[in-house]
Write an enzyme that holds these catalytic residues in place. Structure first.
Site, PDB file in Angstrom:
ATOM      1  N   GLN A 163      -0.127 -12.398   1.822  1.00 40.46           N
ATOM      2  CA  GLN A 163      -0.977 -11.266   1.468  1.00 40.46           C
ATOM      3  C   GLN A 163      -1.376 -11.270  -0.004  1.00 40.46           C
ATOM      4  O   GLN A 163      -1.944 -10.300  -0.502  1.00 40.46           O
ATOM      5  CB  GLN A 163      -0.257  -9.957   1.811  1.00 40.46           C
ATOM      6  CG  GLN A 163       0.004  -9.790   3.298  1.00 40.46           C
ATOM      7  CD  GLN A 163       0.834  -8.552   3.618  1.00 40.46           C
ATOM      8  OE1 GLN A 163       1.208  -7.783   2.736  1.00 40.46           O
ATOM      9  NE2 GLN A 163       1.131  -8.356   4.902  1.00 40.46           N
ATOM     10  N   HIS A 225       3.396  -7.467   1.005  1.00 42.29           N
ATOM     11  CA  HIS A 225       3.635  -6.137   0.433  1.00 42.29           C
ATOM     12  C   HIS A 225       3.561  -6.140  -1.093  1.00 42.29           C
ATOM     13  O   HIS A 225       4.478  -5.719  -1.781  1.00 42.29           O
ATOM     14  CB  HIS A 225       4.977  -5.569   0.909  1.00 42.29           C
ATOM     15  CG  HIS A 225       5.030  -5.276   2.370  1.00 42.29           C
ATOM     16  ND1 HIS A 225       6.080  -4.610   2.950  1.00 42.29           N
ATOM     17  CD2 HIS A 225       4.170  -5.550   3.377  1.00 42.29           C
ATOM     18  CE1 HIS A 225       5.869  -4.501   4.252  1.00 42.29           C
ATOM     19  NE2 HIS A 225       4.700  -5.068   4.528  1.00 42.29           N
ATOM     20  N   GLU A 319       0.622   6.314   5.975  1.00 37.11           N
ATOM     21  CA  GLU A 319       0.637   7.624   5.329  1.00 37.11           C
ATOM     22  C   GLU A 319      -0.545   7.810   4.389  1.00 37.11           C
ATOM     23  O   GLU A 319      -0.996   6.857   3.740  1.00 37.11           O
ATOM     24  CB  GLU A 319       1.914   7.808   4.518  1.00 37.11           C
ATOM     25  CG  GLU A 319       3.182   7.847   5.350  1.00 37.11           C
ATOM     26  CD  GLU A 319       4.436   8.039   4.511  1.00 37.11           C
ATOM     27  OE1 GLU A 319       5.531   8.118   5.090  1.00 37.11           O
ATOM     28  OE2 GLU A 319       4.315   8.112   3.259  1.00 37.11           O
ATOM     29  N   TYR A 340       8.601  -3.631  13.748  1.00 40.77           N
ATOM     30  CA  TYR A 340       7.576  -4.349  14.498  1.00 40.77           C
ATOM     31  C   TYR A 340       8.093  -4.844  15.851  1.00 40.77           C
ATOM     32  O   TYR A 340       7.335  -4.978  16.800  1.00 40.77           O
ATOM     33  CB  TYR A 340       7.050  -5.536  13.679  1.00 40.77           C
ATOM     34  CG  TYR A 340       6.170  -5.132  12.525  1.00 40.77           C
ATOM     35  CD1 TYR A 340       5.025  -4.375  12.728  1.00 40.77           C
ATOM     36  CD2 TYR A 340       6.481  -5.511  11.227  1.00 40.77           C
ATOM     37  CE1 TYR A 340       4.213  -4.007  11.676  1.00 40.77           C
ATOM     38  CE2 TYR A 340       5.671  -5.148  10.164  1.00 40.77           C
ATOM     39  CZ  TYR A 340       4.543  -4.392  10.390  1.00 40.77           C
ATOM     40  OH  TYR A 340       3.737  -4.028   9.341  1.00 40.77           O
TER      41      TYR A 340
END
Length: 443
Positions: A163, A225, A319, A340
């Site tokens: 990522q 992340h 959120e 997950y």
């Protein structure tokens, strides 16, 4: 009487398995998953191995104790069939960018700004409304008013893996006087990596006086992340989001590391004197709030002096938060999500001393990019929040009462949503590397 023919879907069970176990991370529709780079191979045996054993450093859990071998085989066959014949899994109507769209009383069309950037992660608008656009591969582009793309030199080395890569970009509040910009990126070091931020002066088509002003510690071998969003407030403080780096039990609830936090610094990297933990022993002084998972949306509402943030939950529990000084947002002690692989990690959705979200999403939409409509270009949409969805491939428009309207369905995995200097909405997507501008019909 001739017996009626009933067509049997050989992948019916596998589709259910995919929806239950894979979609929250890899996308609701399997075609989003199979059209990707396969680092560990896409042969059937490699796919089975990936499902069974996982890849912890990339955030991929193991399912060998959750899904029986027979079902793993069916799931792998479903994915393999999708690789071989991806179009057969396009369950929804194709997105037509040439359509006339109507959402909540506003009719608009899309103007393609560019489709030449692989993953346009972040972008800003210069005073002349031309654009600076980051590509996760480490390239920074200037898109001129006439649509020409020019590469900007001087970008620091980035680790474009998992990522990570070149992430967000912001202009200095005094850009017209000092030409300073800020870039967040994945910084490699000794086989590990972290989220870092540099400040540099934009000088024509190059960056000069490049200075690192933020470095998240510790460096880790995981490749997910990172967070990476940047946002300024009314007092010229720079907010930086950093994800938990996949170490949920170690990082987000500790004030002794940078991970799983929203940070606040001055433009030169120094720490504001009124940061909440500057006087707390062993605490990281840049921390503004903590208990976050992977925040990939930040928007400061200058009218109300409010910082909005959104973050990825696991399987469920994304959120939308209002970030307040020194507060704990609970991850992973409280959450509306599960692992997950279907197991639970907490049974608490709220707790004294931890701040509740303004809104949460179950199932996860995988939010990325955010802005607030503060113009009259889209009548009736004023003060609503725009959030991109990686998972479901749409933009959701969140009203002040937290109700929402989904629009641009199937446009692609939305990586960013942002308004230009005139108040027009821009949306960027992955895969096709496109950026679109929403043009209201009356314009």
């Amino acid at each position: 009487m001739e017996a009626s023919h009933v067509e049997v879907d050989e992948f019916a069970e596998a589709k259910t398995l995919y929806a239950s176990n894979c979609a929250s991370c890899h996308g609701q529709k399997v075609e989003m998953f199979v059209d990707r780079k396969w680092k560990h191979g896409n042969a059937i045996d490699s796919i089975i191995s990936s499902i069974k054993t996982g890849y912890e450093d990339l955030g991929m859990p193991s399912f060998d104790s959750i899904i029986p071998d027979e079902q793993i085989g069916k799931l792998a066959a479903f994915i393999k069939n999708g690789i071989d014949n991806r179009d057969s899994y396009s369950f929804d109507n194709k997105f037509n960018p040439d359509s006339l769209f109507e959402v909540d009383g506003v009719k608009f069309k899309l103007e393609l700004i560019t489709d030449e950037i692989e993953v346009p992660w972040g972008y800003v608008f210069l005073p002349d409304n031309s654009m600076l656009i980051t590509n996760t591969n480490g390239t920074l582009f200037h898109r001129t008013a006439d649509g020409t793309l020019n590469e900007i030199s001087g970008v620091p080395k980035v680790q474009n893996e998992g990522q990570g890569g070149l992430l967000d970009i912001e202009l200095d509040p005094d850009f017209e006087q000092n030409s300073l910009i800020y870039l967040s990126f994945t910084k490699p070091k000794d086989g590990k990596n972290t989220t870092a931020v540099i400040r540099a002066q934009l000088d024509g088509q190059s960056l000069k006086e490049v200075t690192e002003i933020f470095e998240a510690l510790p460096y880790l071998s995981t490749k997910h992340h990172y967070g990476g969003r940047l946002e300024f407030d009314n007092d010229n403080h720079l907010f930086i989001s950093v994800g938990d780096r996949g170490k949920r039990d170690d990082n987000p609830q500790s004030l002794e590391n940078h991970c799983g936090k929203i940070h606040r610094i001055n433009t030169d990297g120094s720490i504001p004197e009124d940061n909440p933990f500057v006087d707390k022993e062993n605490a990281i002084a840049s921390i503004y709030s903590y208990g976050h998972r992977n925040p990939q949306g930040l928007k400061f509402d200058a009218k109300t002096n409010t910082l909005w943030e959104h973050e990825h939950g696991p399987r469920g529990g994304d959120e939308l938060n209002i970030i307040k000084k020194g507060e704990n947002y609970g991850w992973p002690v409280v959450s509306f999500g599960i692992n997950y692989n279907g197991t639970t990690f907490t049974n608490k959705t709220e707790m004294e001393g931890m701040t509740n979200s303004e809104k949460y999403w179950v199932p996860s939409i995988a939010p990325c990019g955010m802005d607030m409509i503060q113009s009259d270009k889209y009548p009736g949409w004023e003060n609503q929040i725009l959030v991109g969805s990686l998972r479901f491939k749409y933009v959701t428009k969140v009203a002040e009462d937290m109700s929402e309207t989904q629009m641009l369905k199937n446009i692609g995995r939305v990586r960013n949503v942002r308004l230009d200097n005139e108040g027009y909405i821009y949306v960027s997507t992955e895969a096709d590397g496109a950026i679109y501008k929403l043009i209201p019909e009356n314009n």
